[in-house]
Design an enzyme around this catalytic site. Structure first.
Site, PDB file in Angstrom:
ATOM      1  N   LYS A 180       0.890  -1.163   0.000  1.00  0.00           N
ATOM      2  CA  LYS A 180       0.000   0.000   0.000  1.00  0.00           C
ATOM      3  C   LYS A 180       0.923   1.207   0.000  1.00  0.00           C
ATOM      4  CE  LYS A 180      -3.469   2.333   2.927  1.00  0.00           C
ATOM      5  NZ  LYS A 180      -4.452   2.165   4.022  1.00  0.00           N
ATOM      6  N   GLU A 197      -3.383   7.062   2.049  1.00  0.00           N
ATOM      7  CA  GLU A 197      -3.716   7.288   3.453  1.00  0.00           C
ATOM      8  C   GLU A 197      -2.443   7.451   4.285  1.00  0.00           C
ATOM      9  OE1 GLU A 197      -6.526   4.053   4.295  1.00  0.00           O
ATOM     10  OE2 GLU A 197      -8.146   5.302   3.509  1.00  0.00           O
ATOM     11  N   ARG A 242      -1.329  -2.185  -4.520  1.00  0.00           N
ATOM     12  CA  ARG A 242      -2.726  -1.755  -4.404  1.00  0.00           C
ATOM     13  C   ARG A 242      -3.003  -0.458  -5.166  1.00  0.00           C
ATOM     14  NH1 ARG A 242      -4.791  -0.896   0.837  1.00  0.00           N
ATOM     15  NH2 ARG A 242      -6.702  -2.076   0.589  1.00  0.00           N
ATOM     16  N   ARG A 261     -13.012  11.690  -5.396  1.00  0.00           N
ATOM     17  CA  ARG A 261     -12.271  10.514  -4.939  1.00  0.00           C
ATOM     18  C   ARG A 261     -12.513   9.303  -5.836  1.00  0.00           C
ATOM     19  NH1 ARG A 261     -12.315   8.050   1.186  1.00  0.00           N
ATOM     20  NH2 ARG A 261     -11.958   5.880   0.602  1.00  0.00           N
ATOM     21  N   ASP A 307     -14.821   2.918  -1.596  1.00  0.00           N
ATOM     22  CA  ASP A 307     -14.216   2.107  -0.546  1.00  0.00           C
ATOM     23  C   ASP A 307     -15.219   1.140   0.071  1.00  0.00           C
ATOM     24  OD1 ASP A 307     -12.504   1.095   1.284  1.00  0.00           O
ATOM     25  OD2 ASP A 307     -12.373   2.890   2.528  1.00  0.00           O
ATOM     26  N   GLU A 326     -16.578  -4.020   7.296  1.00  0.00           N
ATOM     27  CA  GLU A 326     -16.333  -2.663   7.797  1.00  0.00           C
ATOM     28  C   GLU A 326     -17.538  -1.731   7.613  1.00  0.00           C
ATOM     29  OE1 GLU A 326     -12.967  -0.696   6.037  1.00  0.00           O
ATOM     30  OE2 GLU A 326     -13.343   1.160   7.119  1.00  0.00           O
ATOM     31  N   GLU A 328     -28.694  -2.432   2.970  1.00  0.00           N
ATOM     32  CA  GLU A 328     -28.634  -1.255   2.090  1.00  0.00           C
ATOM     33  C   GLU A 328     -29.855  -0.361   2.300  1.00  0.00           C
ATOM     34  OE1 GLU A 328     -29.195  -2.219  -2.030  1.00  0.00           O
ATOM     35  OE2 GLU A 328     -28.240  -0.381  -2.707  1.00  0.00           O
TER      36      GLU A 328
END
Ligand code: GCW
Length: 655
Positions: free
Chosen positions: A266, A270, A303, A320, A349, A377, A486
Site C-alpha cells: 500500500k 492514506e 494496491r 475521490r 471504498d 467494515e 442497504e
C-alpha cells in the site's frame, strides 16, 4: 469437536455423512507430498469423528469400499475429479492442491447431507491467484476486525503455537485459497521489521504451516523500509542503494521461506510512504520490488487504493471516485510481469453499493486482481447480517465493454484478494453467520460461475444444519440480507452516512465536511454526487463508452446507483412512480421492518439449530434491529428537515 469452531468442517455433525464410513475406513493413497499428507490427515480426522477410530492405510484399492487419492496429470493445477461408486470413492487432482481441494469438497458436501450421486464432481479453478489479506497487526489488534484479536500475533510477536493457524489453513484451503498475506497493508513500526532476522525465523514457521495446505505466504511491506530499518537516506526506487537493499532483503527472505509468495504494498495512500515522495510513479516503485523478487519467483501485489485523503470539501472538482483510474490508467503496460495491481471492487471504498471500478478492463496490458472486503467494515461489522457474495458476483459479472460486449471483470483479472473477517473468537468470524462470507469468497473466486444461492446453501448445510427446511430459511435470510442492510443505510448508492472512522451506525453529515472526499451534498432541494461529464466531475468518462452513456443518462442509469452518479431533487420521479424522498422514507421504514423479520425468522428456528450458533446470532439480530431503527429515524428526520416534504403515508417521522 465444537460446531462453532469447526465451521463448515464439522464432519458428522448431524449424522448426514454416515454412509461415507464404508469408504473412509480404508485409505489408499497413491500419491505423496506434504499437501497430500494434509489431505490424508483430513480424511483421517473425518473418519475418527464418524467412527471414533483410525482408518486403515492400504496400498492397493479394495473393492469392498475404500477411499483413493491420486494425481491425474490430465487435470489442471488445482483441478480435481471426485468419482463415487459402490466400490470406492476416488479423488484425483491435477496436482497436490487439486487432490486436497477434492478431498475437502467431498467432505464438506457429504457433511452437508448432499447425496452420493451428486458428489461426482469435476472442477478447476477459474483464477490462478486466490488470496486472503489479513489486516492483522503485531500487537494483536486487527484493523477493521470484528471477531476478536489476531490469531497471528500477540504482544508484538508472531504466535508460536501453530494449532489455530493450521486450522485456519484447513478452512482456507478447503475453499481453494492458495495465497495469504499475513500482515496489515498499513505496515507500522514493528511490522516493518518482519522482513528482518528479528522476525523471519518465526514467520517461516507460519509459512510452513500454510505450505502444508498449498497456501503461499506474502508479507505487506513498508515502502520506506530501507530508511526505517537501515537508515538509508532515501527510499527512492531508482536509487542504486535502495535497489540493492531490497535485493539483499529478498535473498534473505527466500533463505528462510523458500516458497515465499512476495510483497503486498500500500503506497502513497492514506499517509503511507511511496514512490511519489521521490517524484517516481507507481510502476517505478512496483517494478523495483518486482526485480528483487523475480529471481526467486516472487510477486509484487500493488494496491490501487491511492487517493488524496486531504481534500477540501469546498473544492467540487476533486472526485475521490476518479483517483484509482487517474493514478494507474496512464501506467498500463509499464508494470513488470510479476506485478499484480490489486483494484478494490468499487472506486470509493467497500460501500454497501457503489459502481464497479472503472479501472477493470482499462488495464489490458497489466496483471490485475480484484480486491473484496470480507470483513464487514461498512456492511454491518458482523453484527448486522450481510451476505456479500451477491455483491462480489455482481462485480465479477460486470461487463466493462472495454473489448466489446462480454468483457466481464472476471475475464479482466487473474485473481482476487479478500480482506479476511477472521479473529480469535471461537467461531472465527464474530457472527457465526459471517462464516458464509469467508466460505463464499473462496468458492466464488474458485468458480465465479457459481450462483450466490448455491454457495449459501452449501455453506448453511455444512456449517449450520442439513435440515432442509431450516437450511432453506437461513439461505433466504442470507440472500435478502444485503438489500436489507442497504435499504436502511444508503439510499440509491449514495453511501458514507456512517459514523466517521468507526463506520458502524448512522451519522448523516459525519463525513460531509471532512477531507476524505466522501460527500452526499444534500441541501433543501436534493442530494447525490454529480459525477456526469455534462455537469459534474466527469467520472463517467472513465468507463468504456457503452457504460459511460448508460451512467451519464438518467433514464438508463441503474436506479440503485442514481445518487452515486447524479444529484437529484427530492421530487425526482423514480421508475416505481415514487418520488426520491418517498423512496427514502419507504426504504428506511421497510428496511427496519425487515430487520425485525430477520430476528423473528431466526427465532422460529431455535429448536432446529445448534444452541451455540443460535444464541451467538440471535444476540446480533437484536442489535441489528436497534441499529436499523436508529438509521431509519435519523435518516428520515434528516431528510424531512432538509426537504420539508411529508411522508405520504403519514408514518412517524421525528421532527
Ligand atoms: O476501508 C479503508 C479502511 C482502512 C484501510 C483502508 C485500505 C487498511 O477504513 O482501515 O486500511 O481502507 O484499504 O487501505
Amino acid at each position: 469437536m465444537d460446531i462453532l469452531y469447526d465451521c463448515w468442517l464439522a464432519y458428522g455433525k448431524d449424522g448426514s455423512m454416515k454412509w461415507t464410513e464404508k469408504y473412509l475406513r480404508k485409505l489408499c493413497i497413491l500419491c505423496s507430498g506434504r499437501v497430500i499428507g494434509s489431505a490424508a490427515k483430513e480424511l483421517e480426522t473425518a473418519y475418527r469423528r464418524l467412527a471414533g477410530k483410525d482408518p486403515e492405510r492400504i496400498s492397493e484399492p479394495f473393492s469392498g469400499g475404500c477411499f483413493i487419492l491420486r494425481i491425474n496429470e490430465g487435470l489442471c493445477a488445482g483441478g480435481y475429479r471426485i468419482s463415487v461408486s459402490d466400490d470406492s470413492i476416488v479423488v484425483e487432482g491435477g496436482d497436490e492442491n487439486g487432490v486436497l481441494y477434492g478431498v475437502f469438497r467431498f467432505l464438506v458436501l457429504a457433511s452437508g447431507g448432499y447425496s452420493p450421486e451428486s458428489l461426482n464432481i469435476t472442477e478447476k479453478p477459474f483464477f490462478s491467484l486466490r488470496m486472503i489479506d489479513q489486516w492483522d497487526n503485531a500487537d494483536g489488534s486487527v484493523e477493521r476486525g470484528y471477531s476478536g484479536a489476531s490469531i497471528f500475533y500477540e504482544k508484538d510477536r508472531p504466535v508460536s503455537d501453530m494449532k489455530r493457524l493450521t486450522d485456519y489453513a484447513r478452512l482456507l484451503s478447503s475453499v481453494g485459497i492458495n495465497a495469504i498475506c499475513i500482515n496489515n497493508v498499513n505496515v507500522h513500526k514493528t511490522e516493518t521489521y518482519f522482513i528482518t532476522e528479528k522476525f523471519l525465523p518465526d514467520i517461516a514457521k507460519i509459512a510452513d504451516a500454510f505450505s502444508d495446505y498449498g497456501i503461499k505466504l506474502y508479507l505487506s511491506v513498508n515502502f520506506a523500509a530501507p530508511m526505517e530499518i537501515d537508515g538509508l537516506p532515501t527510499a527512492d526506487p531508482l536509487d542504486e542503494g535502495v535497489i540493492n537493499w531490497w535485493k539483499c532483503r529478498a535473498e534473505n527472505i527466500y533463505i528462510h521461506i523458500p516458497d515465499f509468495g512476495g510483497f503486498l504494498v500500500k503506497a502513497d495512500s492514506e499517509n503511507r510512504p511511496g514512490p511519489y515522495s521521490y517524484g517516481r510513479d507507481h510502476a517505478e516503485g512496483a517494478n523495483m520490488l518486482a526485480a528483487a523478487l523475480k529471481p526467486f519467483g516472487g510477486n509484487v501485489i500493488w494496491r490501487c487504493f491511492v487517493y488524496n485523503c486531504h481534500v477540501d470539501w469546498r473544492d467540487r472538482h476533486t472526485d475521490r471516485a476518479m483517483a484509482a483510474y487517474s493514478n494507474f490508467k496512464p501506467l498500463d503496460g509499464k508494470f513488470a510481469d510479476n506485478v499484480y495491481l490489486q483494484i478494490k471492487n468499487g472506486p470509493m471504498d467497500f460501500q454497501i453499493r457503489e459502481a464497479v471500478s472503472p479501472l477493470f478492463g482499462a488495464m489490458s496490458d497489466t496483471n490485475c486482481l480484484c480486491e473484496f472486503q470480507i470483513t464487514q467494515e461498512y456492511t454491518g461489522q458482523q453484527i448486522d447480517l450481510c451476505y456479500l457474495v451477491p455483491m462480489w458476483k455482481e462485480c465479477l459479472d460486470f461487463d466493462t465493454y472495454h473489448s466489446g460486449k462480454g468483457s466481464l471483470v472476471s475475464r479482466n483479472v487473474l485473481g482476487a484478494a479478500g480482506v479476511s473477517n477472521v479473529g480469535s473468537d471461537l467461531c472465527w468470524t464474530g457472527d457465526p453467520l459471517a462464516g458464509a462470507n469467508l466460505y463464499g469468497y473462496g468458492r466464488l473466486v474458485f468458480d465465479p460461475g457459481l450462483s450466490a444461492e448455491q454457495i449459501a446453501e452449501e455453506w448453511v448445510r455444512a456449517a449450520v444444519t442439513a435440515d432442509n427446511e431450516a437450511a432453506g430459511t437461513i439461505c433466504r435470510m442470507l440472500l435478502s440480507s444485503r438489500e436489507i442492510y442497504e435499504s436502511y443505510t444508503s439510499p440509491l448508492g449514495v453511501g458514507w452516512m456512517v459514523t466517521p472512522h468507526y463506520h458502524y451506525g448512522v451519522d448523516v453529515d459525519g463525513y460531509e465536511y471532512s477531507p476524505w472526499g466522501t460527500y452526499h451534498y444534500s441541501d433543501r432541494n436534493g442530494m447525490g454526487a454529480d459525477r456526469t461529464k455534462a455537469t459534474g466531475t466527469g467520472y463517467t468518462a472513465q468507463y468504456a463508452s457503452h457504460n459511460e452513456e448508460m451512467y451519464e443518462d438518467l433514464s438508463t442509469c441503474p436506479e440503485e446507483l442514481l445518487l452515486f452518479f447524479h444529484h437529484l431533487p427530492y421530487t425526482y420521479m423514480l421508475k416505481s412512480g415514487k418520488t426520491l424522498i418517498q423512496h427514502i422514507y419507504d426504504s428506511h421504514f421497510e428496511g427496519s421492518e425487515k430487520a425485525e423479520e430477520l430476528l423473528l425468522q431466526w427465532r422460529s428456528l431455535k429448536e432446529k439449530l445448534p444452541a451455540e450458533i443460535y444464541s451467538e446470532a440471535e444476540n446480533r439480530f437484536e442489535k441489528q434491529l436497534l441499529n436499523s431503527r436508529q438509521w431509519r429515524d435519523v435518516i428520515n428526520t434528516y431528510f424531512f428537515r432538509k426537504s420539508g416534504i411529508d411522508d405520504i403515508h403519514g408514518r412517524k417521522i421525528f421532527r
